[in-house]
Design a protein around this motif. Structure first.
Motif, short mmCIF file in Angstrom:
data_model
loop_
_atom_site.label_atom_id
_atom_site.label_comp_id
_atom_site.label_asym_id
_atom_site.label_seq_id
_atom_site.Cartn_x
_atom_site.Cartn_y
_atom_site.Cartn_z
N UNK A 132 14.29 -28.42 -30.25
CA UNK A 132 15.65 -28.46 -30.84
C UNK A 132 15.86 -27.35 -31.85
N UNK A 133 17.10 -26.85 -31.91
CA UNK A 133 17.46 -25.84 -32.90
C UNK A 133 17.82 -26.48 -34.23
N UNK A 134 18.33 -27.70 -34.20
CA UNK A 134 18.51 -28.49 -35.43
C UNK A 134 17.23 -29.30 -35.61
N UNK A 135 16.51 -28.99 -36.69
CA UNK A 135 15.13 -29.46 -36.80
C UNK A 135 14.92 -30.26 -38.09
N UNK A 136 13.85 -31.05 -38.10
CA UNK A 136 13.44 -31.77 -39.30
C UNK A 136 12.59 -30.87 -40.18
N UNK A 137 12.73 -31.04 -41.47
CA UNK A 137 11.95 -30.27 -42.43
C UNK A 137 10.45 -30.43 -42.15
N UNK A 138 10.04 -31.60 -41.72
CA UNK A 138 8.62 -31.86 -41.47
C UNK A 138 8.05 -30.91 -40.42
#
Length: 339
Positions: A132-138
């Protein structure tokens, strides 16, 4: 009264004959037959006609109306037919005329380079992975040994959507996701868009990266050097040389910057390489054991290497393009040169 009606019919005939357009004939209808028309005005004068003459004059007026209506109707049909014929002639297509040769499109130079890079690595046994291009900080930072207080975060300005949600700053999160979901051996190449708030001749707020990851037993820096040397020779030319310089990345240890001999001057020095004969193309290194641990892989049993490069930068180097913004302008003259 009869003389006035005869004169009116004569005038109407002359006006109808002079009409050249449908709009002209419509104006004539209004002038003679409209509510304020001349024939209507004559009908209003019937009150002054002697009673014994009214039937005769009334009949004469009605005959005059019929004559004018017939004249204008016929003229209108004639003008409408002429108008239609003229429009058909103007809009006609000569089917025997030679057609203009169509202009064929082509792949964007960045797409050409990306496909070529992917082909090189898949021929070496790498698989293509995406995320994904929208990602979690983790996944974007923490799993890659970049905790929230790590100074390396200053190296990558970030578009944040929420407290822990962001537009990915590199394609490395796909490496973390792959290591968490697959067991070694792993060999992947990861193309995709990434986002950073930069905008100048060599940077764009949206650009493309391609990264590679190999995790297996007994992987060393020598394996990385051999792979990237082969890659450079396949991408540029067989005489391309590589140079590895020590560097720092939180997710690899040791880390290196990789230079290649300039694709334009072949190491002699030119404007593209600023006279040095070398151009930096990518960063790489041996996967940091902490990253392996964060992703559930035992660093005492497995090791790996990773590398990453900007597709736009490689495109600029390969084709001698001086300004990255040219790649985003969609100038047909520029794009045709890659057909």
């Amino acid at each position: 009264m009869k003389e006035k009606i005869d004169s009116l019919i004569s005038a109407a005939k002359a006006d109808v004959s002079a009409c050249a357009t449908v709009a002209d004939i419509a104006a004539v209808k209004v002038r003679y037959l409209g509510k304020s028309g001349e024939l209507t005005a004559l009908l209003r004068g019937m009150k002054d006609v002697p009673a014994d003459k009214k039937p005769e004059i009334g009949r004469y007026v009605n005959e005059a109306r019929d004559v004018i209506t017939a004249l204008t109707g016929e003229k209108q049909k004639e003008l409408e037919a002429a108008q239609t014929e003229a429009r058909m002639l103007a809009e006609s297509v000569d089917v025997t005329y030679s057609a203009h040769e169509g202009s064929l499109g082509s792949l964007h130079p960045c797409t050409l380079v990306k496909n070529e890079i992917v082909d090189i690595f898949t021929s070496l046994g790498f698989k293509v992975a995406r995320g994904p291009e929208i990602e979690l900080d983790f996944f974007n930072f923490q799993a890659l040994n970049i905790p929230k207080d790590h100074p390396a975060r200053d190296m990558q300005d970030t578009f944040y959507i929420g407290n822990d949600i962001l537009l990915r700053t590199h394609t490395s999160p796909v490496q973390a996701r792959t290591m968490m979901n697959e067991k070694p051996p792993i060999a992947i190449v990861v193309p995709g868009k990434v986002y950073r708030p930069d905008d100048d001749a060599t940077h764009s707020p949206m650009f493309q990266q391609i990264e590679g990851l190999v995790v297996d037993k007994h992987i060393t820096l020598c394996d990385l050097k051999g792979t990237l040397t082969l890659f450079a020779r396949e991408l540029f030319d067989k005489n391309t040389k590589t140079r590895f310089r020590p560097s720092y990345f939180p997710f690899t240890e040791p880390s290196v910057e990789v230079d290649v001999t300039c694709s334009q001057c072949h190491g002699k020095g030119c404007r593209l390489c600023h006279g040095t004969g070398w151009i930096e193309v990518l960063g790489a290194g041996v996967v940091n054991p902490k990253v392996l641990e964060n992703c559930g892989i035992d660093p005492s049993e497995y090791s790996g290497y990773a590398f990453g490069m900007g597709i736009e930068r490689i495109t600029m180097i390969k084709y001698g393009i001086p300004d990255m913004r040219i790649l985003f302008e969609n100038d047909a003259r520029f794009l045709k040169s890659f057909r």
